[in-house]
Design a protein around this motif. Structure first.
Motif, mmCIF file in Angstrom:
data_model
loop_
_atom_site.group_PDB
_atom_site.id
_atom_site.type_symbol
_atom_site.label_atom_id
_atom_site.label_comp_id
_atom_site.label_asym_id
_atom_site.label_seq_id
_atom_site.Cartn_x
_atom_site.Cartn_y
_atom_site.Cartn_z
ATOM 1 N N ARG A 82 4.327 -5.747 -4.952
ATOM 2 C CA ARG A 82 3.260 -5.512 -5.918
ATOM 3 C C ARG A 82 2.326 -4.446 -5.327
ATOM 4 N N PRO A 83 2.402 -3.190 -5.798
ATOM 5 C CA PRO A 83 1.466 -2.174 -5.309
ATOM 6 C C PRO A 83 0.020 -2.573 -5.616
ATOM 7 N N VAL A 84 -0.843 -2.464 -4.599
ATOM 8 C CA VAL A 84 -2.244 -2.865 -4.788
ATOM 9 C C VAL A 84 -3.217 -1.732 -4.478
ATOM 10 N N ALA A 85 -2.755 -0.665 -3.814
ATOM 11 C CA ALA A 85 -3.667 0.428 -3.468
ATOM 12 C C ALA A 85 -2.856 1.639 -3.009
ATOM 13 N N PHE A 86 -3.514 2.798 -3.120
ATOM 14 C CA PHE A 86 -3.022 4.022 -2.500
ATOM 15 C C PHE A 86 -3.932 4.354 -1.322
ATOM 16 N N LEU A 123 6.954 -1.335 7.233
ATOM 17 C CA LEU A 123 7.287 -0.321 6.242
ATOM 18 C C LEU A 123 8.328 -0.850 5.263
ATOM 19 N N ALA A 124 8.021 -0.740 3.992
ATOM 20 C CA ALA A 124 8.915 -1.220 2.937
ATOM 21 C C ALA A 124 10.027 -0.212 2.678
ATOM 22 N N THR A 125 11.093 -0.675 2.026
ATOM 23 C CA THR A 125 12.189 0.180 1.560
ATOM 24 C C THR A 125 12.486 -0.172 0.115
ATOM 25 N N TYR A 126 12.810 0.854 -0.665
ATOM 26 C CA TYR A 126 13.165 0.643 -2.065
ATOM 27 C C TYR A 126 14.592 1.103 -2.310
ATOM 28 N N VAL A 127 15.419 0.207 -2.842
ATOM 29 C CA VAL A 127 16.778 0.532 -3.288
ATOM 30 C C VAL A 127 16.854 0.156 -4.760
ATOM 31 N N SER A 128 17.064 1.138 -5.620
ATOM 32 C CA SER A 128 17.076 0.885 -7.055
ATOM 33 C C SER A 128 18.152 -0.128 -7.439
ATOM 34 N N SER A 129 17.801 -0.992 -8.366
ATOM 35 C CA SER A 129 18.791 -1.919 -8.909
ATOM 36 C C SER A 129 19.862 -1.182 -9.712
ATOM 37 N N VAL A 138 -7.038 -0.345 7.613
ATOM 38 C CA VAL A 138 -6.803 -1.619 8.313
ATOM 39 C C VAL A 138 -7.931 -2.602 8.028
ATOM 40 N N GLU A 139 -9.188 -2.100 8.031
ATOM 41 C CA GLU A 139 -10.329 -2.973 7.771
ATOM 42 C C GLU A 139 -10.348 -3.448 6.312
ATOM 43 N N THR A 140 -9.803 -2.643 5.406
ATOM 44 C CA THR A 140 -9.843 -2.982 3.982
ATOM 45 C C THR A 140 -8.664 -3.842 3.561
ATOM 46 N N LEU A 141 -7.461 -3.464 3.972
ATOM 47 C CA LEU A 141 -6.234 -4.180 3.601
ATOM 48 C C LEU A 141 -5.397 -4.362 4.874
ATOM 49 N N SER A 142 -5.411 -5.543 5.417
ATOM 50 C CA SER A 142 -4.859 -5.777 6.752
ATOM 51 C C SER A 142 -3.337 -5.704 6.785
ATOM 52 N N PRO A 143 -2.750 -5.293 7.930
ATOM 53 C CA PRO A 143 -1.296 -5.285 8.096
ATOM 54 C C PRO A 143 -0.667 -6.669 8.020
ATOM 55 N N GLU A 144 -1.445 -7.697 8.268
ATOM 56 C CA GLU A 144 -0.906 -9.061 8.202
ATOM 57 C C GLU A 144 -0.541 -9.446 6.762
ATOM 58 N N ASN A 145 -1.226 -8.864 5.802
ATOM 59 C CA ASN A 145 -1.029 -9.269 4.410
ATOM 60 C C ASN A 145 -0.471 -8.173 3.516
ATOM 61 N N HIS A 146 -0.227 -6.999 4.087
ATOM 62 C CA HIS A 146 0.224 -5.872 3.280
ATOM 63 C C HIS A 146 1.287 -5.068 4.020
ATOM 64 N N ASP A 147 2.287 -4.612 3.284
ATOM 65 C CA ASP A 147 3.241 -3.641 3.809
ATOM 66 C C ASP A 147 2.835 -2.248 3.321
ATOM 67 N N ILE A 203 0.862 -1.178 0.000
ATOM 68 C CA ILE A 203 0.000 0.000 0.000
ATOM 69 C C ILE A 203 0.901 1.232 0.000
ATOM 70 N N ILE A 204 0.588 2.206 -0.835
ATOM 71 C CA ILE A 204 1.369 3.439 -0.911
ATOM 72 C C ILE A 204 0.561 4.564 -0.284
ATOM 73 N N PHE A 205 1.136 5.187 0.747
ATOM 74 C CA PHE A 205 0.478 6.340 1.364
ATOM 75 C C PHE A 205 0.862 7.579 0.558
ATOM 76 N N GLY A 206 -0.144 8.211 -0.057
ATOM 77 C CA GLY A 206 0.089 9.398 -0.870
ATOM 78 C C GLY A 206 -0.654 9.275 -2.180
ATOM 79 N N ASN A 207 -0.925 10.420 -2.812
ATOM 80 C CA ASN A 207 -1.576 10.404 -4.123
ATOM 81 C C ASN A 207 -1.066 11.530 -5.023
ATOM 82 N N GLY A 208 0.141 12.030 -4.730
ATOM 83 C CA GLY A 208 0.760 13.050 -5.562
ATOM 84 C C GLY A 208 1.800 12.454 -6.493
ATOM 85 N N GLN A 209 2.651 13.319 -7.040
ATOM 86 C CA GLN A 209 3.648 12.857 -7.991
ATOM 87 C C GLN A 209 4.676 11.933 -7.350
#
Length: 220
Positions: free
Chosen positions: A27-31, A92-98, A55-64, A5-11
């Protein structure tokens, strides 16, 4: 692949979606955002869910979660949202570019974003919620504290300590063996040669406008 899940809806959120979607094991599934900031019900084909219902829609157990907010209020808004997401139970996920140059001993915290063409030398420590935009040099034995934002083409020399909540603008240069205080704002093109105090603000001299137009230049 782990759902994200990505928190935010800007650029910034759109860029984060692209990076995770094309260059990670996520795999991003929602904002998600606070309900008053929802502009559309979908973004890039994914649902935008009110944060109070997440939390009710996309649980922490199955989503970062990844908090994709820039340097608003010297990174304090992003830090606040990171804290709230953690309290809701999300990892919380982390992204390091390949396409970044890193070494096996690199230590990176949670909710970090390290984009392409960063060169991060050995013995570097990066704490939580640090954003490194593209094309930076992070010298050996440097440490970057929590909640920092480093824009593009910054040179941080060896053995530099960057205090928390610091913003460093494009093309800034930090010499080796110095300490940057907390909550610093170092503007684009600044050259920092000595230790700084907390809450310091640095502004580089802007380019000087010549008093003739380019059409009158004889040597160029």
């Amino acid at each position: 692949m782990k759902d994200l899940i990505i928190f935010g809806n800007g650029q910034v959120a759109e860029l984060v979606y692209y990076m995770f979607n094309h260059d990670s094991d996520y795999r991003p599934v929602a904002f998600t955002v606070d309900e008053e900031y929802i502009k559309e019900e979908q973004l890039l084909g994914l649902p935008v869910i009110p944060f109070h219902n997440i939390v009710e829609t996309l649980s922490p157990e199955n989503h970062d979660m990844f908090v994709a907010i820039s340097f608003t209020n010297v990174n304090k808004l992003r830090a606040q949202k990171v804290s709230v997401c953690k309290k809701k139970g999300y990892k919380l996920a982390t992204y390091v570019s390949s396409k970044a140059t890193t070494f096996p001993d690199l230590t990176v915290g949670k909710n970090c974003l390290i984009l392409e063409d960063n060169t991060i030398q050995p013995f570097v420590t990066i704490a939580d919620n640090v954003f490194l935009w593209s094309g930076n040099h992070i010298g050996h034995h440097t440490s970057i504290e929590n909640h920092c934002f480093i824009a593009s083409h910054v040179v941080i020399s060896g053995s530099v300590h960057v205090g928390s909540h610091t913003f460093i603008g494009v093309n800034a240069t930090l010499r080796d063996n110095i300490k940057i205080g907390k909550d610093n704002v170092i503007g684009a093109g600044c050259v920092i040669l000595k230790d700084t105090d907390d809450e310091n603000v640095f502004v580089a001299s802007p380019a000087k406008l010549a008093n003739i137009p380019s059409s009158r230049l004889k040597r160029i």
